[in-house]
Write an enzyme that holds these catalytic residues in place. Structure first.
Site, PDB file in Angstrom:
ATOM      1  CB  SER A 148      10.132   0.636   4.896  1.00  0.00           C
ATOM      2  OG  SER A 148      11.060   0.912   3.897  1.00  0.00           O
ATOM      3  CE1 TYR A 162       8.182   5.292   4.326  1.00  0.00           C
ATOM      4  CE2 TYR A 162      10.280   4.186   4.135  1.00  0.00           C
ATOM      5  CZ  TYR A 162       8.694   4.424   4.038  1.00  0.00           C
ATOM      6  OH  TYR A 162       8.301   3.197   3.518  1.00  0.00           O
ATOM      7  CE  LYS A 166       6.491   2.618   6.513  1.00  0.00           C
ATOM      8  NZ  LYS A 166       5.350   2.013   6.260  1.00  0.00           N
TER       9      LYS A 166
END
Length: 259
Positions: A148, A162, A166
């Site tokens: 991402s 998150y 990543k």
């Protein structure tokens, strides 16, 4: 049947695609099948996974559904073992599944944090460790990951967990590429930008989508197939000398100077 329009063939290779029930994962599975791969559609929910399989088979491709929860180590290992048992080989593993509950650091529960790290990061370790002995026998072994922009390139409130997962995944890609280089196993990833999926549609209607698109140099949101074709290239023989890298597919948003 291989799609003659595709420049990168995967004829008869066995490819696992996690999170293939919808969105980016579904499109990766479909594009790989069009390129000639036998695709294992790995997803947590049967209904969407069955739809993906039906779409692939309707296009003349080969697909098989496996239900798996990538938040559990045993499920990740079982996915690899069952694929090897059914097909006798594995050539490509694409770990695309990911979770992203929107919550601040103050409010995140231990359960949500653990699940985010398990699915987005730890599963990369679990799948790789289980698949490596089988991949070593493949003529073109590939480990691929959907990363991402969030984390590696920038961050955002309610997405700290998150982004951290990543960023860790990108670190995994680089380190694993070094460890598995002598085995000819390439390890790469794709960093998607704003991609039009069910998840992004749920974040706002057409006006919100238009506002986001206006900030992107390409002046549009990406489509899941934009990520799928980048993955196809990395899975192909033509990418055999690329490892430890991520391809940013974002319409140019990550290079734009904020104004």
């Amino acid at each position: 049947m291989t799609d003659a329009r595709l420049p990168f063939g995967l004829d008869d290779r066995v490819a696992i695609v996690t999170g293939a029930g919808r969105g980016i994962g579904r499109e990766i599975a479909r594009v790989f099948a069009r390129a000639g791969a036998h695709v294992v559609v790995a997803t947590r929910t049967a209904g969407p996974g069955e739809e993906t399989v039906q779409l692939i088979e309707a296009e003349g491709g080969s697909a098989r559904l496996m239900i798996v929860d990538l938040g559990q180590r045993a499920d990740a290992v079982s996915l690899i073992e069952e694929t090897a048992r059914q097909f006798g080989r594995i050539d490509i593993v694409v770990h695309n599944a990911g979770v992203f509950p929107f919550v601040t650091v103050d409010d995140i529960s231990d359960e949500d944090l653990e699940n985010t790290l398990n699915v987005n990061l730890k599963a990369a370790f679990w799948l790789t460790k289980a698949a490596a002995p089988i991949l070593r026998a493949s003529p073109s072994p590939r480990l691929l990951f959907t990363s991402s922009l969030s984390g590696p390139r920038f961050s955002a409130a309610t997405m700290v967990h998150y982004g951290a997962s990543k960023a860790g995944l990108n670190g995994f890609i680089k380190g694993a590429a070094i460890e598995y280089g002598p085995d000819r196993i390439t390890v790469n990833g794709v960093e998607p930008g704003a991609i039009l999926t069910d998840a992004t549609r749920a974040m706002g209607g057409p006006e919100r989508q238009a506002a986001v698109a206006a900030a992107i140099p390409a002046r549009r949101l990406g489509e899941p197939e934009d990520i799928a074709y980048a993955m196809l290239f990395l899975a192909s023989d033509q990418a055999s000398y690329i490892t430890g890298q991520t391809i940013v597919v974002d319409g140019g948003i990550s290079i734009r100077v904020p104004v």
